[in-house]
Write a protein that holds these residues in place. Structure first.
Motif, PDB file in Angstrom:
ATOM      1  N   ILE A   7      -5.381   5.024  15.183  1.00  0.00           N
ATOM      2  CA  ILE A   7      -6.115   4.609  13.543  1.00  0.00           C
ATOM      3  C   ILE A   7      -6.186   2.814  13.425  1.00  0.00           C
ATOM      4  O   ILE A   7      -5.100   2.262  14.573  1.00  0.00           O
ATOM      5  CB  ILE A   7      -5.126   4.654  12.455  1.00  0.00           C
ATOM      6  N   GLY A  34      -6.104   4.877   4.205  1.00  0.00           N
ATOM      7  CA  GLY A  34      -4.162   4.781   4.693  1.00  0.00           C
ATOM      8  C   GLY A  34      -3.862   4.292   3.291  1.00  0.00           C
ATOM      9  O   GLY A  34      -4.555   4.307   2.215  1.00  0.00           O
ATOM     10  N   LYS A  38      -3.920   1.975   0.879  1.00  0.00           N
ATOM     11  CA  LYS A  38      -5.990   3.613   0.334  1.00  0.00           C
ATOM     12  C   LYS A  38      -6.810   2.787   0.257  1.00  0.00           C
ATOM     13  O   LYS A  38      -8.068   2.853  -0.793  1.00  0.00           O
ATOM     14  CB  LYS A  38      -5.197   3.718  -1.546  1.00  0.00           C
ATOM     15  N   VAL A  93      -2.412  -6.310   7.790  1.00  0.00           N
ATOM     16  CA  VAL A  93      -2.840  -4.600   9.024  1.00  0.00           C
ATOM     17  C   VAL A  93      -2.619  -5.007  10.380  1.00  0.00           C
ATOM     18  O   VAL A  93      -3.794  -5.964  10.535  1.00  0.00           O
ATOM     19  CB  VAL A  93      -3.932  -4.056   7.852  1.00  0.00           C
ATOM     20  N   GLY A  94      -1.980  -4.080  10.998  1.00  0.00           N
ATOM     21  CA  GLY A  94      -2.038  -4.471  12.250  1.00  0.00           C
ATOM     22  C   GLY A  94      -3.590  -4.042  12.457  1.00  0.00           C
ATOM     23  O   GLY A  94      -4.329  -3.681  12.619  1.00  0.00           O
ATOM     24  N   THR A  97      -2.443   1.447  15.632  1.00  0.00           N
ATOM     25  CA  THR A  97      -1.688   2.411  15.009  1.00  0.00           C
ATOM     26  C   THR A  97      -2.026   3.545  16.156  1.00  0.00           C
ATOM     27  O   THR A  97      -3.017   4.263  15.692  1.00  0.00           O
ATOM     28  CB  THR A  97      -1.090   2.448  13.405  1.00  0.00           C
TER      29      THR A  97
HETATM   30  P1  2BA Z   1      -1.933   1.852   4.874  1.00  0.00           P
HETATM   31  O1  2BA Z   1      -1.191   2.758   4.588  1.00  0.00           O
HETATM   32  O2  2BA Z   1      -2.869   1.481   4.331  1.00  0.00           O
HETATM   33  O3  2BA Z   1      -0.829   0.683   5.558  1.00  0.00           O
HETATM   34  C1  2BA Z   1      -1.722  -0.805   5.796  1.00  0.00           C
HETATM   35  C2  2BA Z   1      -0.981  -1.791   5.913  1.00  0.00           C
HETATM   36  O4  2BA Z   1       0.316  -1.996   4.947  1.00  0.00           O
HETATM   37  C3  2BA Z   1       0.287  -1.499   7.281  1.00  0.00           C
HETATM   38  O5  2BA Z   1      -0.612  -2.041   8.439  1.00  0.00           O
HETATM   39  C4  2BA Z   1       0.896  -2.029   6.324  1.00  0.00           C
HETATM   40  O6  2BA Z   1       1.449  -3.523   7.560  1.00  0.00           O
HETATM   41  C5  2BA Z   1       1.346  -2.424   4.936  1.00  0.00           C
HETATM   42  N1  2BA Z   1       2.461  -0.970   4.445  1.00  0.00           N
HETATM   43  C6  2BA Z   1       2.244   0.058   4.740  1.00  0.00           C
HETATM   44  N2  2BA Z   1       3.181   1.102   4.403  1.00  0.00           N
HETATM   45  C7  2BA Z   1       3.721  -0.238   3.738  1.00  0.00           C
HETATM   46  C8  2BA Z   1       5.111  -0.040   2.547  1.00  0.00           C
HETATM   47  N3  2BA Z   1       5.503   0.992   2.349  1.00  0.00           N
HETATM   48  N4  2BA Z   1       5.577  -1.252   2.256  1.00  0.00           N
HETATM   49  C9  2BA Z   1       4.890  -2.425   2.604  1.00  0.00           C
HETATM   50  N5  2BA Z   1       3.779  -2.535   3.730  1.00  0.00           N
HETATM   51  C10 2BA Z   1       3.399  -1.667   4.160  1.00  0.00           C
HETATM   52  P2  2BA Z   1      -0.061  -0.791   9.834  1.00  0.00           P
HETATM   53  O7  2BA Z   1       1.315  -0.599   9.914  1.00  0.00           O
HETATM   54  O8  2BA Z   1      -0.789  -1.232  10.090  1.00  0.00           O
HETATM   55  O9  2BA Z   1      -1.408   0.567   9.235  1.00  0.00           O
HETATM   56  C11 2BA Z   1      -2.464   0.084   9.366  1.00  0.00           C
HETATM   57  C12 2BA Z   1      -2.655   1.736   9.089  1.00  0.00           C
HETATM   58  O10 2BA Z   1      -2.100   2.354   9.885  1.00  0.00           O
HETATM   59  C13 2BA Z   1      -2.320   2.698   7.835  1.00  0.00           C
HETATM   60  O11 2BA Z   1      -3.133   1.853   6.544  1.00  0.00           O
HETATM   61  C14 2BA Z   1      -2.033   4.075   7.770  1.00  0.00           C
HETATM   62  O12 2BA Z   1      -3.895   4.644   7.725  1.00  0.00           O
HETATM   63  C15 2BA Z   1      -1.925   3.830   9.123  1.00  0.00           C
HETATM   64  N6  2BA Z   1      -0.204   4.406   9.950  1.00  0.00           N
HETATM   65  C16 2BA Z   1       0.683   3.325   9.704  1.00  0.00           C
HETATM   66  N7  2BA Z   1       1.952   3.237  10.159  1.00  0.00           N
HETATM   67  C17 2BA Z   1       1.349   5.017  10.904  1.00  0.00           C
HETATM   68  C18 2BA Z   1       2.648   6.248  10.197  1.00  0.00           C
HETATM   69  N8  2BA Z   1       3.507   6.045  10.968  1.00  0.00           N
HETATM   70  N9  2BA Z   1       2.028   7.414  10.640  1.00  0.00           N
HETATM   71  C19 2BA Z   1       0.564   7.365   9.900  1.00  0.00           C
HETATM   72  N10 2BA Z   1      -0.468   6.697   9.605  1.00  0.00           N
HETATM   73  C20 2BA Z   1       0.269   5.171   9.942  1.00  0.00           C
END
Ligand code: 2BA
Length: 109
Positions: A7, A34, A38, A93-94, A97
Motif C-alpha cells: 500500500i 485508507g 479516508k 503517513v508512512g 505498508t
Molecule cells: P490510512 O488508514 O488512511 O492511515 C493513514 C495514516 O494515519 C497511517 O499511516 C497512520 O500514520 C495513521 N493512522 C492510521 N490509523 C490510525 C489510528 N487509529 N490512530 C492514529 N493514527 C492512525 P500508515 O500506517 O503509513 O498507513 C498508510 C495506509 O496503509 C493506511 O491508510 C492504510 O490504507 C494502510 N494500512 C496501514 N496499516 C495497515 C494494516 N495493518 N492493514 C491494512 N492496511 C493498512
C-alpha cells in the motif's frame, strides 16, 4: 512463490509502476482508500518467485516517502447539543505498508 501486497501513497505510485515495468516485475494496481484518512492510496499486488522478494522490497523502499498529512476529526456533539470545535491533527503517513504472503498455487488459464 509469494504474494506481495504493498500500500503506497498515490504520489509515489507512478514512480513505482515505472520501476516495476523497467525491472520486468508483474503487478496489479488497485485504487484503494485508507480506512483512517479516508483518502485515496494505491495497492499493488505482486506475485513473485521467493528469490525476487528482496529486490522488490528494495524497489518499494526506494520509491516511497513518508509525508505529513492533516485530518480533521469529526465534530463532537454531546447530549446538550454542544459541539466542540474540531482542529486538524497532523498524521505521519508512512512510506509504504507491505505484506508478504505465501502462495499455495498459481495458475494462469
Ligand atoms: P490510512 O488508514 O488512511 O492511515 C493513514 C495514516 O494515519 C497511517 O499511516 C497512520 O500514520 C495513521 N493512522 C492510521 N490509523 C490510525 C489510528 N487509529 N490512530 C492514529 N493514527 C492512525 P500508515 O500506517 O503509513 O498507513 C498508510 C495506509 O496503509 C493506511 O491508510 C492504510 O490504507 C494502510 N494500512 C496501514 N496499516 C495497515 C494494516 N495493518 N492493514 C491494512 N492496511 C493498512
Amino acid at each position: 512463490m509469494k504474494l506481495i501486497i504493498a500500500i503506497v501513497q498515490d504520489k509515489d505510485s507512478n514512480r513505482l509502476s515505472n520501476l516495476f515495468i523497467q525491472e520486468n516485475v508483474r503487478a496489479t494496481k488497485l485504487s484503494t482508500t485508507g480506512g483512517f484518512l479516508k483518502s485515496g492510496n494505491t495497492t499493488f499486488m505482486i506475485g513473485v518467485e521467493d528469490e525476487r522478494v528482496e529486490k522488490i522490497l528494495d524497489l518499494i523502499k526506494e520509491s516511497s516517502r513518508a509525508r505529513k498529512r492533516f485530518m480533521t476529526p469529526p465534530v463532537n456533539i454531546d447530549a446538550s447539543m454542544d459541539s466542540s470545535a474540531a482542529y486538524p491533527i497532523e498524521v505521519q503517513v508512512g512510506g509504504a505498508t507491505v505484506f508478504v504472503l505465501p502462495i499455495d498455487s498459481f495458475y494462469q488459464f
